[in-house]
Design a protein around this motif. Structure first.
Motif, PDB file in Angstrom:
ATOM      1  N   ARG A   4       0.805  -1.214   0.000  1.00  8.17           N
ATOM      2  CA  ARG A   4       0.000   0.000   0.000  1.00  8.17           C
ATOM      3  C   ARG A   4       0.840   1.266   0.000  1.00  8.17           C
ATOM      4  N   TRP A 139     -10.021  -2.671  -7.226  1.00  7.34           N
ATOM      5  CA  TRP A 139      -8.831  -1.944  -6.795  1.00  7.34           C
ATOM      6  C   TRP A 139      -7.562  -2.604  -7.303  1.00  7.34           C
ATOM      7  N   CYS A 180      -8.959  -5.648   0.486  1.00  2.94           N
ATOM      8  CA  CYS A 180      -9.169  -4.244   0.102  1.00  2.94           C
ATOM      9  C   CYS A 180     -10.390  -3.664   0.799  1.00  2.94           C
ATOM     10  N   ILE A 184     -10.385  -0.411   3.339  1.00  2.00           N
ATOM     11  CA  ILE A 184     -11.235   0.770   3.159  1.00  2.00           C
ATOM     12  C   ILE A 184     -12.077   1.024   4.404  1.00  2.00           C
ATOM     13  N   GLN A 188      -7.966   2.957   5.482  1.00  2.00           N
ATOM     14  CA  GLN A 188      -6.647   2.814   4.882  1.00  2.00           C
ATOM     15  C   GLN A 188      -6.757   2.746   3.363  1.00  2.00           C
ATOM     16  N   THR A 189      -5.623   2.895   2.702  1.00  2.00           N
ATOM     17  CA  THR A 189      -5.581   2.785   1.249  1.00  2.00           C
ATOM     18  C   THR A 189      -5.528   1.320   0.851  1.00  2.00           C
TER      19      THR A 189
END
Length: 250
Positions: A4, A139, A180, A184, A188-189
């Motif tokens: 990330r 993503w 992912c 989220i 967080q990314t």
């Protein structure tokens, strides 16, 4: 495969208005970005080669000879063959200077979808009814399948309660794999697939920059709106025609 922090490592903060980067700083930044990109590309090229080779072995072991009247099975089998061929063509250009990370990710996606559709053709041939292709993570299409955002069964009140937090809305906006989606929801990314955006295509920046693959303008990349081809069944035909070769200015 991707961490990330790749975009934090590969980018530098925007300079203050009074600061003008020196040529040495610009060269160092360019070397950092290109070095990170090349390392990711080498790893992804190996993964693509592995997936395409594995798909070829499956096709050799599970070849189908279908009578004309089995139209559904024939369509599924033909699509699988075209997807496998398209994956191979993308892999053949793996060392080309214009080949970016999403191109190699598309090779992985097509090789894996070819195997899925081949299994569907066999099931149709046996009289079964296969389901649709697995929905991949938006993503990063290299991740596992997307998870449903639906809540587990509960009482009537919990079923009717809307998910109205900003993080829940963000997590539900696009198909996301478990990791992912969890990222989220935690603020967080997610582990996003990057792409290389050159300086000419990134106004206001000095040198190339790594961006999320879906941030590349659609006219420069056929992968930015289709999760590297995962969401578009016309992708094999697109690649076989050569229409996927759209790149931003260098």
């Amino acid at each position: 495969m991707f961490r990330r922090w790749w975009f934090l490592k590969a980018q530098v903060p925007a300079p203050a208005p009074e600061h003008h980067p020196s040529r040495r700083e610009l060269r160092a930044h360019r070397a950092l970005v290109l070095g990170e990109w090349q390392a990711l590309r080498d790893r992804l090229r190996e993964l693509a080669a592995e997936r395409v080779t594995a798909a070829g072995e499956v096709f050799r072991a599970a070849e189908l000879r279908l009578p004309t009247e089995e139209s559904a099975a024939r369509r599924a089998y033909q699509w699988a063959l075209e997807a496998y061929e398209a994956a191979g063509r993308l892999l053949d250009r793996a060392h080309h200077e214009d080949t970016d990370l999403p191109d190699l990710a598309a090779a992985v996606v097509l090789a894996e979808q070819a195997v899925e559709r081949l299994a569907a053709a066999h099931l149709l041939h046996a009289g079964g009814r296969p389901g649709p292709l697995a929905v991949r993570c938006y993503w990063n299409p290299l991740h596992g399948p997307a998870e449903s955002a639906a809540e587990p069964p509960g009482n009537r009140r919990s079923r009717q309660r809307p998910r109205n937090t900003a993080r829940e809305a963000a997590a539900d906006r696009r198909p996301a794999c478990r990791s992912c989606r969890t990222a989220i929801l935690a603020g967080q990314t997610p582990d996003v697939l990057p792409a290389l955006l050159p300086a000419k295509a990134a106004p206001g920046r000095k040198g190339p920059v790594l961006v999320p693959y879906f941030a590349v303008p659609r006219q420069w990349s056929p992968w930015s709106t289709t999760a590297c081809g995962a969401y578009d069944p016309a992708t094999p035909a697109l690649v076989l025609r050569g229409d996927h070769r759209r790149h931003p200015p260098r």
